[in-house]
Design an enzyme around this catalytic site. Structure first.
Site, short mmCIF file in Angstrom:
data_model
loop_
_atom_site.label_atom_id
_atom_site.label_comp_id
_atom_site.label_asym_id
_atom_site.label_seq_id
_atom_site.Cartn_x
_atom_site.Cartn_y
_atom_site.Cartn_z
N ARG A 22 14.16 -1.88 4.99
CA ARG A 22 13.24 -2.15 3.75
C ARG A 22 14.20 -2.61 2.47
O ARG A 22 15.14 -1.97 2.30
CB ARG A 22 12.50 -0.69 3.45
CG ARG A 22 11.55 -0.45 4.48
CD ARG A 22 11.15 1.05 4.14
NE ARG A 22 10.25 1.62 5.24
CZ ARG A 22 9.03 1.58 5.06
NH1 ARG A 22 8.34 1.03 4.05
NH2 ARG A 22 8.31 2.04 6.15
N LYS A 34 -1.20 8.16 3.61
CA LYS A 34 -1.50 6.53 3.73
C LYS A 34 -2.58 6.31 4.75
O LYS A 34 -2.50 5.09 5.12
CB LYS A 34 -0.10 5.82 4.12
CG LYS A 34 1.13 5.91 2.92
CD LYS A 34 2.25 5.03 3.22
CE LYS A 34 3.33 5.40 2.40
NZ LYS A 34 4.33 4.24 2.60
N PRO A 37 0.78 -1.19 -0.16
CA PRO A 37 -0.09 0.02 -0.07
C PRO A 37 0.79 1.29 0.13
O PRO A 37 1.56 1.50 0.94
CB PRO A 37 -0.65 -0.08 1.29
CG PRO A 37 -0.69 -1.61 1.56
CD PRO A 37 0.44 -2.02 1.04
N GLU A 38 0.70 2.10 -0.90
CA GLU A 38 1.34 3.41 -1.09
C GLU A 38 0.13 4.38 -1.31
O GLU A 38 -0.90 4.14 -1.23
CB GLU A 38 2.20 3.63 -2.04
CG GLU A 38 3.33 2.53 -1.78
CD GLU A 38 4.92 2.62 -2.46
OE1 GLU A 38 5.19 3.94 -2.71
OE2 GLU A 38 5.43 1.78 -2.58
#
Length: 268
Positions: free
Chosen positions: A254, A51, A2-3
């Site tokens: 990440r 977000k 999700p972005e």
């Protein structure tokens, strides 16, 4: 993952399903709000802020949720089987006479007064997909800590809201610098172009089911539509520009992808 574009699409689906309808079912499966009952109230709207998702309900209430890495909202019709995951992953159920929205694996779920929304989203920088987008403020925020790695600065939602790990990698590739380059080493014209490209990419993908950065809408693209992304998720595969194998390393826990030939600057 999700972005900002994915969250906006989720908000639109939830708004279409719930806004203007009375809740006939309410189930918040988090200890703090397990006894909260929203049935009988009308959903006013669902909106995205960076977000974050804000589901506004009459009587001045807002249900705030955040998807983070693997959260999701799914919408189902009457009698339709829920397919978003096992029951123990469900964190929220909001149902009307015609649709049911089910929130899976939501790491953030809280009920607050609508007047207090700024307590949970007021720290965000300019929203790349929001009505208050301000590129000058976003640029100042991004460059505020000259020694900070570019990738970390792009992901900091206090600078500009909506960029996630995919766009971080893609934007650095398009700017031809590595995500570890200190932001203070970016030439101002390049930094300005990077911010405008971020806006351009998220706008281009706001309604697409499959995110792409390599099509003709990308400022640095070459129309290679058979490959949706330049570097993200393409570790060891050839760079679309120079054919050098794409590298992968962690940045702030990440997975981060870059081309060692096309992108200049320090690496992990």
């Amino acid at each position: 993952m999700p972005e900002g574009d994915t969250v906006l699409q989720t908000a639109k689906r939830l708004d279409t399903a719930l806004a203007g309808h009375v809740l006939t079912r309410s189930d918040l499966r988090v200890p703090r709000f397990a006894l909260a009952d929203l049935t009988g109230r009308t959903v006013l709207d669902v909106t995205a802020r960076g977000k974050h998702l804000l589901t506004r309900i009459e009587d001045g209430l807002t249900l705030h949720s955040h998807l983070r890495m693997d959260g999701a909202w799914r919408v189902y019709g009457p009698g339709e089987r829920w397919r978003g995951g096992p029951d123990h992953q469900i964190r929220a159920v909001l149902g009307t006479a015609e649709r049911t929205a089910v929130g899976y694996r939501l790491p953030v779920l809280e009920l607050l007064r609508t007047k207090d929304e700024e307590q949970v989203v007021g720290h965000l920088g300019p929203d790349l997909l929001g009505p208050g987008w301000d590129p000058d403020t976003a640029l100042r925020n991004l460059l505020a800590e000259p020694g900070r790695p570019l990738g970390e600065a792009l992901l900091d939602q206090r600078n500009l809201a909506g960029i996630g790990n995919v766009y971080k990698c893609e934007l650095c590739f398009m700017a031809r610098v590595t995500p570890w380059l200190p932001v203070g080493e970016l030439a101002l014209p390049l930094a300005t172009r990077l911010v405008s490209t971020a806006k351009q990419l998220l706008e281009a993908n706001r309604d697409r089911p499959d995110r792409t950065t390599t099509g003709p809408t990308a400022a640095y693209g070459r129309g290679r539509t058979h490959e949706r992304l330049f570097v993200y998720g393409r570790g060891r595969r050839p760079c679309l520009r120079c054919r050098t194998p794409i590298r992968k390393a962690d940045q702030d826990y990440r997975p981060t992808y870059w081309c060692p030939r096309c992108q200049s600057g320090p690496t992990a």
